[in-house]
Scaffold this motif. Structure first.
Motif, PDB file in Angstrom:
ATOM      1  N   ILE A 162      21.235  19.361  21.554  1.00 26.78           N
ATOM      2  CA  ILE A 162      21.765  18.349  20.642  1.00 26.78           C
ATOM      3  C   ILE A 162      20.866  17.117  20.641  1.00 26.78           C
ATOM      4  CG2 ILE A 162      23.676  16.737  20.261  1.00 26.78           C
ATOM      5  CD1 ILE A 162      25.569  18.940  21.242  1.00 26.78           C
ATOM      6  N   TYR A 163      20.374  16.724  21.825  1.00 28.88           N
ATOM      7  CA  TYR A 163      19.434  15.600  21.887  1.00 28.88           C
ATOM      8  C   TYR A 163      18.214  15.861  21.002  1.00 28.88           C
ATOM      9  CZ  TYR A 163      21.957  13.786  25.975  1.00 28.88           C
ATOM     10  OH  TYR A 163      22.906  13.283  26.818  1.00 28.88           O
ATOM     11  N   THR A 164      17.727  17.094  21.028  1.00 31.37           N
ATOM     12  CA  THR A 164      16.566  17.461  20.214  1.00 31.37           C
ATOM     13  C   THR A 164      16.875  17.340  18.727  1.00 31.37           C
ATOM     14  OG1 THR A 164      15.921  19.042  21.948  1.00 31.37           O
ATOM     15  CG2 THR A 164      14.829  19.238  19.810  1.00 31.37           C
ATOM     16  N   ILE A 165      18.056  17.789  18.336  1.00 33.40           N
ATOM     17  CA  ILE A 165      18.459  17.690  16.934  1.00 33.40           C
ATOM     18  C   ILE A 165      18.535  16.231  16.495  1.00 33.40           C
ATOM     19  CG2 ILE A 165      20.360  18.111  15.324  1.00 33.40           C
ATOM     20  CD1 ILE A 165      20.998  20.643  16.919  1.00 33.40           C
ATOM     21  N   ILE A 166      19.098  15.390  17.345  1.00 34.57           N
ATOM     22  CA  ILE A 166      19.228  13.969  17.020  1.00 34.57           C
ATOM     23  C   ILE A 166      17.848  13.337  16.838  1.00 34.57           C
ATOM     24  CG2 ILE A 166      19.967  11.719  17.885  1.00 34.57           C
ATOM     25  CD1 ILE A 166      22.302  13.160  19.253  1.00 34.57           C
ATOM     26  N   LEU A 167      16.933  13.617  17.759  1.00 35.42           N
ATOM     27  CA  LEU A 167      15.586  13.050  17.663  1.00 35.42           C
ATOM     28  C   LEU A 167      14.865  13.550  16.416  1.00 35.42           C
ATOM     29  CD1 LEU A 167      14.509  13.287  21.421  1.00 35.42           C
ATOM     30  CD2 LEU A 167      14.907  11.195  20.102  1.00 35.42           C
ATOM     31  N   GLY A 168      15.025  14.838  16.103  1.00 33.96           N
ATOM     32  CA  GLY A 168      14.412  15.380  14.892  1.00 33.96           C
ATOM     33  C   GLY A 168      14.967  14.725  13.640  1.00 33.96           C
ATOM     34  N   ALA A 169      16.292  14.468  13.626  1.00 37.92           N
ATOM     35  CA  ALA A 169      16.907  13.816  12.473  1.00 37.92           C
ATOM     36  C   ALA A 169      16.410  12.375  12.338  1.00 37.92           C
ATOM     37  CB  ALA A 169      18.427  13.843  12.607  1.00 37.92           C
ATOM     38  N   ILE A 170      16.229  11.687  13.463  1.00 38.51           N
ATOM     39  CA  ILE A 170      15.697  10.318  13.422  1.00 38.51           C
ATOM     40  C   ILE A 170      14.275  10.317  12.865  1.00 38.51           C
ATOM     41  CG2 ILE A 170      14.987   8.353  14.842  1.00 38.51           C
ATOM     42  CD1 ILE A 170      17.305   9.000  16.717  1.00 38.51           C
ATOM     43  N   PHE A 171      13.469  11.289  13.312  1.00 39.84           N
ATOM     44  CA  PHE A 171      12.106  11.406  12.787  1.00 39.84           C
ATOM     45  C   PHE A 171      12.125  11.584  11.281  1.00 39.84           C
ATOM     46  CE2 PHE A 171       8.562  13.959  11.338  1.00 39.84           C
ATOM     47  CZ  PHE A 171       7.462  13.335  11.915  1.00 39.84           C
ATOM     48  N   LEU A 172      12.993  12.454  10.806  1.00 40.98           N
ATOM     49  CA  LEU A 172      13.082  12.696   9.367  1.00 40.98           C
ATOM     50  C   LEU A 172      13.565  11.439   8.643  1.00 40.98           C
ATOM     51  CD1 LEU A 172      12.457  15.216   7.691  1.00 40.98           C
ATOM     52  CD2 LEU A 172      14.895  15.747   7.699  1.00 40.98           C
ATOM     53  N   GLY A 173      14.461  10.696   9.280  1.00 41.61           N
ATOM     54  CA  GLY A 173      14.927   9.453   8.696  1.00 41.61           C
ATOM     55  C   GLY A 173      13.807   8.434   8.528  1.00 41.61           C
ATOM     56  N   PHE A 174      12.888   8.371   9.507  1.00 39.50           N
ATOM     57  CA  PHE A 174      11.735   7.476   9.390  1.00 39.50           C
ATOM     58  C   PHE A 174      10.855   7.886   8.220  1.00 39.50           C
ATOM     59  CE2 PHE A 174      12.523   5.702  13.629  1.00 39.50           C
ATOM     60  CZ  PHE A 174      12.052   4.403  13.457  1.00 39.50           C
ATOM     61  N   THR A 175      10.714   9.193   7.998  1.00 34.97           N
ATOM     62  CA  THR A 175       9.920   9.668   6.863  1.00 34.97           C
ATOM     63  C   THR A 175      10.519   9.193   5.545  1.00 34.97           C
ATOM     64  OG1 THR A 175       9.201  11.654   8.067  1.00 34.97           O
ATOM     65  CG2 THR A 175       9.036  11.702   5.673  1.00 34.97           C
ATOM     66  N   VAL A 176      11.837   9.364   5.405  1.00 37.68           N
ATOM     67  CA  VAL A 176      12.513   8.928   4.183  1.00 37.68           C
ATOM     68  C   VAL A 176      12.396   7.410   4.022  1.00 37.68           C
ATOM     69  CG1 VAL A 176      14.743   8.770   3.011  1.00 37.68           C
ATOM     70  CG2 VAL A 176      14.122  10.866   4.247  1.00 37.68           C
ATOM     71  N   TYR A 177      12.572   6.672   5.120  1.00 37.54           N
ATOM     72  CA  TYR A 177      12.468   5.207   5.063  1.00 37.54           C
ATOM     73  C   TYR A 177      11.072   4.777   4.610  1.00 37.54           C
ATOM     74  CZ  TYR A 177      11.664   0.477   6.782  1.00 37.54           C
ATOM     75  OH  TYR A 177      11.302  -0.841   6.883  1.00 37.54           O
ATOM     76  N   GLU A 178      10.054   5.414   5.170  1.00 41.06           N
ATOM     77  CA  GLU A 178       8.684   5.045   4.810  1.00 41.06           C
ATOM     78  C   GLU A 178       8.403   5.368   3.347  1.00 41.06           C
ATOM     79  OE1 GLU A 178       4.224   5.637   6.616  1.00 41.06           O
ATOM     80  OE2 GLU A 178       5.540   7.398   6.497  1.00 41.06           O
ATOM     81  N   TRP A 179       8.861   6.518   2.889  1.00 41.59           N
ATOM     82  CA  TRP A 179       8.662   6.873   1.486  1.00 41.59           C
ATOM     83  C   TRP A 179       9.316   5.850   0.565  1.00 41.59           C
ATOM     84  CZ3 TRP A 179       9.258  12.852   0.448  1.00 41.59           C
ATOM     85  CH2 TRP A 179       8.212  13.513   1.106  1.00 41.59           C
TER      86      TRP A 179
END
Length: 257
Positions: A162-179
């Motif tokens: 679950i920790y891995t899923i959360i970190l992956g989702a945060i990474f994806l969130g940074f991508t969307v934020y940057e875009w």
């Protein structure tokens, strides 16, 4: 001794079929080319949300079906995943290599860099550094989850998974934020050659992160119910570590060169 009837039954051809490939392909098609097309070409947020949502559901459903089949059915050929995974990773390497080669041709083409239309000072350097830390951390938590599973600690496996899923989702969130930030600065895919390469490569990597999150969730759901498959866990982990390694090339080439 076995009778002729029993021998014929053992060697009888057995057909296997699954809805999973259809759902995965349809989900990927709706999620990437169609939803992206409505967003970037037609500027329609409503249809983007509809097809992105439909694509995500279909993609997760397909991966979930595959996981469920792996947990409940005995494969006709043992060890196929261990052979197919390296072939899959190799094919992914060539796809990413083709994208990087196109970028290198643009970068070394003799034109001034970055091209006109790029935000002053280039792209933000802090965000990719933070994203790198997040993704590396997710690979660490993924490895710890595997170790927990190897020692029979399913509860510990679920927690670190679950920790891995959360970190992956945060990474994806940074991508969307940057875009969103760059689009607000009018740095869109059609601005110049750099923007086209940037959105293509980072978007392709983000799609792999999204697929990885879907695979993580598909493994987690039955694991929460006490069922898991070490082969699936190993395949998803190797895929995730591959996505992590590729990010180092994305960050170093797109942001820092």
């Amino acid at each position: 001794m076995t009778s002729d009837a029993e021998t014929a039954h053992v060697h009888e051809h057995h057909w296997e079929w699954s809805w999973a490939p259809l759902f995965v392909v349809a989900g990927t098609f709706f999620l990437l080319p169609i939803s992206f097309g409505f967003y970037f070409a037609y500027d329609s947020l409503m249809y983007t949300a509809i097809f992105a949502g439909l694509g995500t559901v279909l993609l997760l459903a397909g991966v979930s079906i595959w996981v469920n089949e792996g947990l409940t059915q005995t494969p006709l050929l043992a060890g196929v995943a261990n052979i197919g995974l390296p072939i899959f990773i190799l094919s992914e390497i060539f796809i990413f290599l083709s994208l990087f080669s196109s970028y290198w041709m643009l970068r070394l083409g003799g034109q001034s860099w970055p091209p006109e239309g790029t935000p002053d000072g280039g792209l933000e350097k802090g965000i990719p550094l933070i994203m790198t830390v997040i993704l590396v951390s997710s690979s660490v938590t993924c490895h710890i989850a595997e170790e927990k599973l190897d020692h029979g600690d399913l509860s510990g496996f679920n927690k670190w998974w679950i920790y891995t899923i959360i970190l992956g989702a945060i990474f994806l969130g940074f991508t969307v934020y940057e875009w969103q930030h760059l689009i607000h600065l009018d740095f869109i895919p059609s601005t110049n050659a750099y923007s086209t390469a940037f959105y293509t490569i980072t978007g392709f990597h983000a799609s792999h992160v999204l697929l990885g999150l879907g695979a993580f969730i598909a493994v987690l759901i039955p694991a929460l119910g006490g069922r898991t498959n070490k082969t699936f866990v190993n395949c998803v982990s190797v895929y995730w570590h591959f996505v992590d390694v590729v990010w180092f090339f994305v960050a170093s080439q797109i942001y820092f060169w």
